[in-house]
Design a protein around this motif. Structure first.
Motif, PDB file in Angstrom:
ATOM      1  N   UNK A   3      25.770  46.863 -26.402  1.00 28.00           N
ATOM      2  CA  UNK A   3      26.205  46.786 -28.085  1.00 28.00           C
ATOM      3  C   UNK A   3      27.209  45.581 -28.330  1.00 28.00           C
ATOM      4  N   UNK A   4      27.342  45.476 -29.568  1.00 32.39           N
ATOM      5  CA  UNK A   4      28.441  44.514 -29.967  1.00 32.39           C
ATOM      6  C   UNK A   4      29.161  45.104 -31.151  1.00 32.39           C
ATOM      7  N   UNK A   5      30.389  44.493 -31.447  1.00 34.39           N
ATOM      8  CA  UNK A   5      31.237  44.925 -32.563  1.00 34.39           C
ATOM      9  C   UNK A   5      32.131  44.082 -33.015  1.00 34.39           C
ATOM     10  N   UNK A   6      32.723  43.778 -33.939  1.00 37.69           N
ATOM     11  CA  UNK A   6      33.655  42.903 -34.607  1.00 37.69           C
ATOM     12  C   UNK A   6      33.539  43.034 -36.097  1.00 37.69           C
ATOM     13  N   UNK A   7      34.090  41.807 -36.635  1.00 38.69           N
ATOM     14  CA  UNK A   7      34.421  41.558 -37.990  1.00 38.69           C
ATOM     15  C   UNK A   7      33.507  40.440 -38.254  1.00 38.69           C
ATOM     16  N   UNK A   8      32.857  40.374 -39.381  1.00 39.97           N
ATOM     17  CA  UNK A   8      32.307  39.357 -40.128  1.00 39.97           C
ATOM     18  C   UNK A   8      31.978  39.281 -41.582  1.00 39.97           C
ATOM     19  N   UNK A   9      32.062  37.973 -42.002  1.00 42.22           N
ATOM     20  CA  UNK A   9      31.768  37.777 -43.618  1.00 42.22           C
ATOM     21  C   UNK A   9      30.271  37.088 -43.678  1.00 42.22           C
ATOM     22  N   UNK A  10      30.517  35.549 -44.057  1.00 42.27           N
ATOM     23  CA  UNK A  10      29.276  34.578 -43.922  1.00 42.27           C
ATOM     24  C   UNK A  10      29.086  33.921 -42.555  1.00 42.27           C
ATOM     25  N   UNK A  11      30.191  34.246 -41.703  1.00 44.17           N
ATOM     26  CA  UNK A  11      30.610  33.813 -40.282  1.00 44.17           C
ATOM     27  C   UNK A  11      30.884  35.100 -39.587  1.00 44.17           C
ATOM     28  N   UNK A  12      30.793  34.802 -38.298  1.00 43.63           N
ATOM     29  CA  UNK A  12      31.327  35.907 -37.232  1.00 43.63           C
ATOM     30  C   UNK A  12      32.872  35.377 -37.204  1.00 43.63           C
ATOM     31  N   UNK A  13      33.819  36.351 -37.419  1.00 42.72           N
ATOM     32  CA  UNK A  13      35.272  35.930 -37.347  1.00 42.72           C
ATOM     33  C   UNK A  13      35.849  36.658 -35.919  1.00 42.72           C
ATOM     34  N   UNK A  14      35.534  37.733 -35.672  1.00 43.74           N
ATOM     35  CA  UNK A  14      36.172  38.248 -34.494  1.00 43.74           C
ATOM     36  C   UNK A  14      34.903  39.176 -33.644  1.00 43.74           C
ATOM     37  N   UNK A  15      35.106  39.321 -32.501  1.00 41.98           N
ATOM     38  CA  UNK A  15      33.905  40.131 -32.076  1.00 41.98           C
ATOM     39  C   UNK A  15      34.008  40.439 -30.403  1.00 41.98           C
ATOM     40  N   UNK A  16      33.240  41.488 -30.032  1.00 36.01           N
ATOM     41  CA  UNK A  16      33.370  41.790 -28.577  1.00 36.01           C
ATOM     42  C   UNK A  16      31.858  42.251 -28.166  1.00 36.01           C
ATOM     43  N   UNK A  17      31.987  43.011 -26.772  1.00 41.44           N
ATOM     44  CA  UNK A  17      30.507  43.568 -26.423  1.00 41.44           C
ATOM     45  C   UNK A  17      31.013  44.912 -26.021  1.00 41.44           C
TER      46      UNK A  17
END
Length: 706
Positions: free
Chosen positions: A616-630
């Motif tokens: 899976x994936x997780x993180x923060x996004x608006x019109x772009x992917x700002x922060x994320x992890x797996x």
């Protein structure tokens, strides 16, 4: 009323010529020459001629645009009918489904190789030259076909020369029918090729101006009105409205400006006759025949009879206009040659079109007519017909034999290979050698392109839809990136279904590539299948915006996703999928890069441990992917505790643990998290990618037993 006496036009004494143009002898030899020309088009296994081959794909797109077994309607946008350069494509549109694109190309090439000599014959008659001079055009006809071979330009040549002949007849004799024929010819010339129309309309304008005896003679210029209307409409859209190319507009670049290329005058003068030949790289036949034509021009100029121009009597009220008209009529052919030379020097030189328009046909043909000075083939002069007829028959037969043999030996088996590919296949072509033994390197690229289009309705990355001057273009977001020509690790490699390599040596990089399966070899051809996951995939839609191009890539068969590496800027800038074997941890594989490396950014590695799987994936996004992890899943045999950080409703039934890798990037936008369905693992990347990664996601498949 004072009337200007009709100027007498001296006629060549055709009745005293050994072989009159209406004689059985002339018609017999001329017919044999035309049949020899047609043998070049219909004898080979596959149509040939560099860019003419590429037009098979273009016509296939227009003809099968609505066919659901192709990717055409989803991928391309058509500009037809009112556009220049769209005559051949419009014919495919109207005839689509009734005739194959291969046969349609052969038909248009037949129109070119037969129509050009016929148009030259009409020129000879219009300018009162011996019709036997039309037989000397064979080397020029096939030189143009092989030097560049753009089908839309080739089919414009008979219209260009025919319009010039009609303009001369209309200037001398008038008549509504001749005017209508000239207007139709100019309109078809505009739709066939824009540059050909500019040159042809200019030549016809000079011819008509030379025939005007009174100011009311300017009314003859009405013949330009039918072609001027679509031309003005095109100028309005391209210059005033500044139509962009995002939806496939023809002739403009990405900035909304003309995509023309202008060479310096010095460069053009140096290249005027430099690229006149070289149809076959290992043959001097073209060079010999080219200089044979120049020698024929010089010989005819020396032995030809001088024209007996009569002084034209024009009304004194015309003044300088009458003097100019008389001068133009006397030096008409010389003026036309100069006009074409000016066109070569100052019109755009994009795609080498002006080489052909100015150099390969009009200049030499007009020089041939100008130099002949109404020569009559009688007596000893008739001996010149022997080499002219011999070359006109032997040259097409030589071309037909050479191309048929080459296409059969080098291309023939490829037809079977492409015919077995599934519909909508995408093919990437890599050329690892600068040229092949007989043809220039570009010719075989286009053969591969045409094979892919006709048999699979697919796509290649050497597609004419990339160019800004065609009536077929890519739709917004469908423009496929190019993979590096001499490298197999480019990011776009896995967007294709097949990889076609032309190399004199075994491409070791491709042979060792874990995602490529070798399926065919023919001399210099190496064809590989790009391996896909054969499992039942589930796409987990990513978070982020909808910008960029939808991108998809899966690990090769037998591999699963172990995570990602890449760079973070203000958002997720670039990621590279990382794969490993489903069973065993030592065999690893790095996927292609998606996005671009930022000038200022921070590298990251989001990788699961050797005994874990990406789930899976997780993180923060608006019109772009700002922060994320797996999220990494740990099988039951490798753990015994449950993470307290995750709610109980997460899909943990198949996993003993689901671990969250430390995030990268910023806390900005909305929180997201996504998981593969129960018991499945990530096997590939999904998302939207442009200059940055706009959205990120994964594809999932059933997991093998741990």
């Amino acid at each position: 009323m004072h009337k200007s006496p009709r100027s007498s036009v001296s006629r060549s004494p055709e009745s005293t010529e050994v072989f009159a143009p209406s004689s059985t002898t002339f018609l017999l030899w001329f017919g044999i020459v035309l049949l020899c020309h047609l043998s070049v088009v219909w004898a080979p296994v596959w149509p040939f001629g560099q860019d003419s081959v590429a037009w098979i794909e273009m016509l296939d797109i227009a003809g099968r645009y609505h066919d659901p077994s192709t990717i055409y309607q989803k991928t391309y946008h058509l500009h037809l009918f009112m556009e220049p350069n769209s005559l051949a494509l419009s014919s495919a549109w109207w005839l689509g489904g009734n005739i194959s694109s291969v046969h349609l190309v052969r038909g248009w090439l037949s129109f070119y190789v037969v129509g050009t000599p016929l148009a030259i014959l009409a020129l000879c008659r219009a300018f009162q030259r011996s019709p036997w001079l039309a037989l000397a055009s064979s080397p020029l006809v096939f030189g143009a076909m092989y030097t560049v071979g753009l089908l839309n330009y080739l089919i414009s040549i008979p219209f260009l020369l025919g319009a010039l002949a009609l303009a001369r007849l209309y200037a001398l004799r008038g008549g509504a029918l001749k005017g209508l024929a000239l207007a139709l010819c100019l309109t078809l010339l505009f739709h066939a090729h824009l540059f050909g129309f500019l040159v042809g309309a200019g030549l016809c304008c000079v011819v008509l101006l030379a025939s005007i005896r009174r100011w009311r003679g300017l009314l003859r210029m009405w013949v330009f009105l039918p072609a001027s209307m679509p031309f003005a409409f095109w100028i309005m859209r391209k210059l005033v409205l500044q139509e962009k190319t995002a939806h496939g507009a023809a002739f403009l670049n990405a900035k909304g400006r003309f995509g023309f290329v202008y060479r310096s005058i010095g460069w053009r003068v140096d290249r005027l006759f430099h690229d006149s030949t070289h149809m076959f790289l290992d043959s001097k036949a073209d060079d010999a025949l080219f200089f044979y034509l120049l020698g024929l021009c010089l010989l005819l100029f020396l032995i030809g009879k001088r024209q007996d121009f009569l002084a034209l009597q024009v009304p004194e009220t015309l003044g300088w206009w009458g003097d100019l008209r008389a001068w133009l009529d006397k030096h008409l052919l010389g003026v036309l040659v100069g006009f074409v030379l000016l066109a070569y020097l100052f019109l755009p030189s994009h795609m080498h079109d002006m080489y052909l328009i100015a150099e390969r046909l009009p200049i030499l043909l007009l020089l041939l007519l100008f130099a002949s000075q109404r020569v009559v083939f009688v007596g000893a002069v008739a001996s010149l017909l022997v080499p002219v007829v011999a070359v006109s028959i032997a040259y097409p037969l030589f071309v037909s034999h050479r191309t048929s043999t080459y296409m059969r030996e080098h291309v023939g088996p490829l037809i079977t290979v492409f015919a077995k590919m599934p519909p909508k296949s995408k093919v990437h072509v890599v050329d690892l050698r600068p040229y092949n033994r007989v043809f220039s390197s570009r010719a075989l690229w286009y053969v591969v392109k045409s094979l892919n289009a006709v048999y699979t309705g697919g796509l290649t990355d050497v597609n004419f839809a990339r160019t800004p001057y065609n009536a077929v273009g890519y739709r917004r977001g469908m423009f496929p990136p190019r993979a590096p020509g001499r490298s197999l690790s480019g990011g776009s490699l896995f967007l294709w279904d097949y990889l076609v390599i032309r190399s004199p040596k075994e491409p070791l990089e491709a042979q060792r590539h874990p995602a490529l399966q070798h399926i065919f070899r023919l001399r210099y051809w190496w064809i590989y299948r790009v391996l896909r996951s054969e499992r039942e995939d589930v796409i987990v839609r990513g978070a982020g915006g909808s910008g960029g191009i939808w991108s998809a890539w899966d690990c090769p068969k037998g591999f699963v996703l172990r995570g990602f590496s890449g760079e973070m800027g203000h958002s997720l800038a670039r990621i590279l999928p990382q794969c490993r074997k489903e069973k065993g941890q030592r065999e690893r594989f790095s996927g292609p890069p998606f996005g671009r490396k930022p000038k200022k950014g921070e590298s990251f590695r989001q990788l699961c441990a050797p005994n874990q799987y990406v789930v899976g994936l997780y993180g923060y996004a608006d019109h772009l992917v700002r922060g994320w992890g797996v999220y990494c899943g740990v099988p039951h045999s490798h753990a015994s505790s449950r993470p307290s950080s995750l709610p109980k409703d997460r899909p943990l039934r198949a996993w003993q643990q689901i671990l969250r890798r430390p995030p990268v990037g910023e806390v900005q936008g909305k929180w997201f998290e996504q998981f593969c369905p129960q018991g499945q693992v990530a096997v590939g990347f999904r998302g939207y990618v442009g200059d940055v990664v706009d959205a990120v996601g994964i594809s999932c498949a059933k997991k093998v037993a741990p």
